[in-house]
Design an enzyme around this catalytic site. Structure first.
Site, PDB file in Angstrom:
ATOM      1  N   SER A  31     -17.736  26.666  10.095  1.00  0.00           N
ATOM      2  CA  SER A  31     -16.551  27.156  10.094  1.00  0.00           C
ATOM      3  C   SER A  31     -17.443  28.512  10.315  1.00  0.00           C
ATOM      4  O   SER A  31     -18.002  29.686  10.049  1.00  0.00           O
ATOM      5  CB  SER A  31     -17.252  27.379   8.141  1.00  0.00           C
ATOM      6  OG  SER A  31     -16.486  28.364   8.016  1.00  0.00           O
ATOM      7  N   LYS A  88      -9.015  19.846   0.028  1.00  0.00           N
ATOM      8  CA  LYS A  88      -8.561  20.576  -0.103  1.00  0.00           C
ATOM      9  C   LYS A  88      -7.654  19.470  -1.326  1.00  0.00           C
ATOM     10  O   LYS A  88      -6.671  20.726  -1.722  1.00  0.00           O
ATOM     11  CB  LYS A  88      -7.203  20.378   1.171  1.00  0.00           C
ATOM     12  CG  LYS A  88      -8.180  21.988   1.691  1.00  0.00           C
ATOM     13  CD  LYS A  88      -7.517  21.968   2.734  1.00  0.00           C
ATOM     14  CE  LYS A  88      -8.041  23.098   3.734  1.00  0.00           C
ATOM     15  NZ  LYS A  88      -6.929  23.540   5.373  1.00  0.00           N
ATOM     16  N   GLY A 151      -1.103  15.070   8.474  1.00  0.00           N
ATOM     17  CA  GLY A 151      -2.285  15.508   6.838  1.00  0.00           C
ATOM     18  C   GLY A 151      -2.217  16.537   6.522  1.00  0.00           C
ATOM     19  O   GLY A 151      -1.073  16.945   6.535  1.00  0.00           O
TER      20      GLY A 151
HETATM   21  P1  NDP Z   1      -6.492  15.691   8.601  1.00  0.00           P
HETATM   22  O1  NDP Z   1      -7.481  15.321   8.719  1.00  0.00           O
HETATM   23  O2  NDP Z   1      -5.268  15.683   7.099  1.00  0.00           O
HETATM   24  O3  NDP Z   1      -4.975  15.112   9.914  1.00  0.00           O
HETATM   25  C1  NDP Z   1      -5.252  14.807  10.975  1.00  0.00           C
HETATM   26  C2  NDP Z   1      -3.700  14.682  11.599  1.00  0.00           C
HETATM   27  O4  NDP Z   1      -3.892  14.135  12.747  1.00  0.00           O
HETATM   28  C3  NDP Z   1      -3.418  12.876  10.988  1.00  0.00           C
HETATM   29  O5  NDP Z   1      -1.617  13.300  11.387  1.00  0.00           O
HETATM   30  C4  NDP Z   1      -3.720  11.783  11.957  1.00  0.00           C
HETATM   31  O6  NDP Z   1      -2.457  10.853  11.994  1.00  0.00           O
HETATM   32  C5  NDP Z   1      -3.830  12.723  13.132  1.00  0.00           C
HETATM   33  N1  NDP Z   1      -4.535  11.987  14.337  1.00  0.00           N
HETATM   34  C6  NDP Z   1      -6.245  12.468  14.302  1.00  0.00           C
HETATM   35  N2  NDP Z   1      -6.310  11.143  15.191  1.00  0.00           N
HETATM   36  C7  NDP Z   1      -5.138  10.783  16.127  1.00  0.00           C
HETATM   37  C8  NDP Z   1      -4.834  10.531  17.075  1.00  0.00           C
HETATM   38  N3  NDP Z   1      -6.062   9.430  17.751  1.00  0.00           N
HETATM   39  N4  NDP Z   1      -4.063  10.135  17.706  1.00  0.00           N
HETATM   40  C9  NDP Z   1      -3.315  10.308  17.026  1.00  0.00           C
HETATM   41  N5  NDP Z   1      -2.969  10.972  15.819  1.00  0.00           N
HETATM   42  C10 NDP Z   1      -4.107  11.559  15.439  1.00  0.00           C
HETATM   43  O7  NDP Z   1      -6.856  16.634   9.001  1.00  0.00           O
HETATM   44  P2  NDP Z   1      -5.459  18.111   8.847  1.00  0.00           P
HETATM   45  O8  NDP Z   1      -4.119  18.299   8.575  1.00  0.00           O
HETATM   46  O9  NDP Z   1      -6.523  19.630   8.005  1.00  0.00           O
HETATM   47  O10 NDP Z   1      -6.256  18.813  10.178  1.00  0.00           O
HETATM   48  C11 NDP Z   1      -5.417  18.810  11.415  1.00  0.00           C
HETATM   49  C12 NDP Z   1      -5.608  19.604  12.428  1.00  0.00           C
HETATM   50  O11 NDP Z   1      -5.264  21.392  12.108  1.00  0.00           O
HETATM   51  C13 NDP Z   1      -7.071  20.067  12.582  1.00  0.00           C
HETATM   52  O12 NDP Z   1      -7.459  19.477  13.967  1.00  0.00           O
HETATM   53  C14 NDP Z   1      -7.514  21.098  12.207  1.00  0.00           C
HETATM   54  O13 NDP Z   1      -7.712  21.399  12.630  1.00  0.00           O
HETATM   55  C15 NDP Z   1      -6.566  22.321  12.201  1.00  0.00           C
HETATM   56  N6  NDP Z   1      -5.952  22.737  11.398  1.00  0.00           N
HETATM   57  C16 NDP Z   1      -5.959  24.174  11.495  1.00  0.00           C
HETATM   58  C17 NDP Z   1      -5.950  25.279  10.946  1.00  0.00           C
HETATM   59  C18 NDP Z   1      -6.118  26.811  10.866  1.00  0.00           C
HETATM   60  O14 NDP Z   1      -5.885  27.589  10.448  1.00  0.00           O
HETATM   61  N7  NDP Z   1      -5.780  27.468  12.819  1.00  0.00           N
HETATM   62  C19 NDP Z   1      -6.228  25.388   9.285  1.00  0.00           C
HETATM   63  C20 NDP Z   1      -5.599  23.963   8.849  1.00  0.00           C
HETATM   64  C21 NDP Z   1      -6.367  22.894  10.171  1.00  0.00           C
HETATM   65  P3  NDP Z   1      -2.268   9.281  11.268  1.00  0.00           P
HETATM   66  O15 NDP Z   1      -1.621  10.069   9.823  1.00  0.00           O
HETATM   67  O16 NDP Z   1      -2.136   8.623  11.970  1.00  0.00           O
HETATM   68  O17 NDP Z   1      -4.341   8.955  10.706  1.00  0.00           O
END
Ligand code: NDP
Length: 303
Positions: A31, A88, A151
């Protein structure tokens, strides 16, 4: 070099003149929130010297220790907290007071201790909206948006887009069940009639023909070396704008392709900074310098 995190079990009370802020997660060592917030606190202290006594730490807390950790942090003098993976959603069952925006999104990323209890907020949707406006010139009111992911981050993006009155919202996710659950949950407090769930391999003609589409990557695809792009941009017009929530690495395969096709695009650092600024505003009641936070973030990422 990034400082190592503190462990929740090792925290001791802060000196009485200090105010503690912290980000909690597991893992938390990568972080850069301490550098972002410390830069803004330094700037604030040039006008109001008491902000020199505010400190921001990163604290490693596992899911099983979160409830007791919140109590311990308050006893130790911490008044403002950011939450990241995996806390969260879990925190909902641990606090009574939750702001309406956080309820709508279904996740809390900011806690403020009112003196009596921890109150939950979500600043991710606000951060994304400011980033889209400032970096891509996108106004969510009347925008056409394709969100990739279902997510927590996708949920914040969808809730913000709907509450601001976007024109069309398409959402695509690998797990259709998770996507349907997300849309159902958003429907409890928002009008989801404009939402179309669609598989990434069969995007409807309306998405591809839309001249002012904004694609938001809210999946974690791109975080790890060798990850593929979540979508091929070949079929989209060059006027398409692309926002990738990932900021480390700064350039994902999705952004590389967007740039190569001449599309306006941006990584997620601006969202991170704007959500942080909103959290610090909640804790301090002061207007926050986003520029100071940006330079704190850039210094941390270049370390
Ligand atoms: P979650 O773990 O809640 O969600 C992850 C998402 O990614 C799901 O939709 C999941 O799909 C998808 N995913 C993961 N692996 C794959 C794959 N191999 N192929 C296709 N889809 C995939 O994470 P968050 O929602 O908290 O975070 C998502 C992203 O956003 C992260 O990269 C995080 O770093 C970024 N983020 C950035 C922020 C910023 O301030 N810039 C703030 C918050 C997050 P499935 O449901 O099918 O598993």
């Amino acid at each position: 070099m990034l400082e190592p995190p503190l462990l929740i079990e090792d925290l001791s009370p802060l000196p009485p003149n200090q105010v503690g802020l912290a980000v909690l997660g597991a893992p938390i060592k990568h972080s850069i929130s301490p550098q972002i917030h410390s830069a803004a606190l330094r700037e604030l202290s040039s006008g109001i010297p008491s902000f020199l006594n505010w400190v921001y730490h990163k604290v490693e807390v596992s899911s099983k220790d979160l409830a007791s950790g919140l109590e311990h942090l308050n006893e130790c003098g911490y008044r403002g907290l950011n939450l990241t993976i995996p806390h969260k959603v879990d925190v909902f069952s641990m606090i009574d007071s939750i702001d309406q925006e956080a309820r709508t999104i279904g996740a809390v990323n900011t806690l403020f201790h009112t003196g009596e209890e921890w109150r939950g907020f979500n600043t991710d949707g606000y951060g994304l909206e400011q980033a889209l406006k400032g970096r891509l010139g996108v106004r969510l009111e009347s925008a056409n948006i394709l969100i990739l992911g279902a997510g927590g981050a996708a949920r914040a993006a969808a809730a913000q887009s709907l509450s601001r009155g976007c024109e069309n919202l398409w959402i695509s996710n690998r797990s259709t069940e998770r996507l349907e659950n997300m849309i159902d949950a958003l429907g409890n407090s928002l009008d989801t009639a404009r939402v179309v769930a669609c598989p990434i391999s069969q995007l409807p003609a309306g998405v591809l023909d839309c001249g002012d589409l904004v694609i938001i990557n809210a999946t974690s695809l791109g975080l790890n070396p060798g990850d593929p792009s979540p979508v091929s941009l070949r079929a989209f017009p060059p006027s398409t704008r692309v926002y990738d929530m990932i900021y480390n690495p700064a350039e994902t395969p999705l952004l590389e392709e967007a740039r190569a096709r001449g599309m306006v695009c941006e990584n997620g650092l601006s969202m991170l900074v704007h959500q942080a600024a909103r959290s610090l505003e909640i804790w301090t009641g002061q207007e926050i310098s986003v520029e100071a936070m940006f330079s704190g973030a850039q210094t941390a990422l270049n370390c």
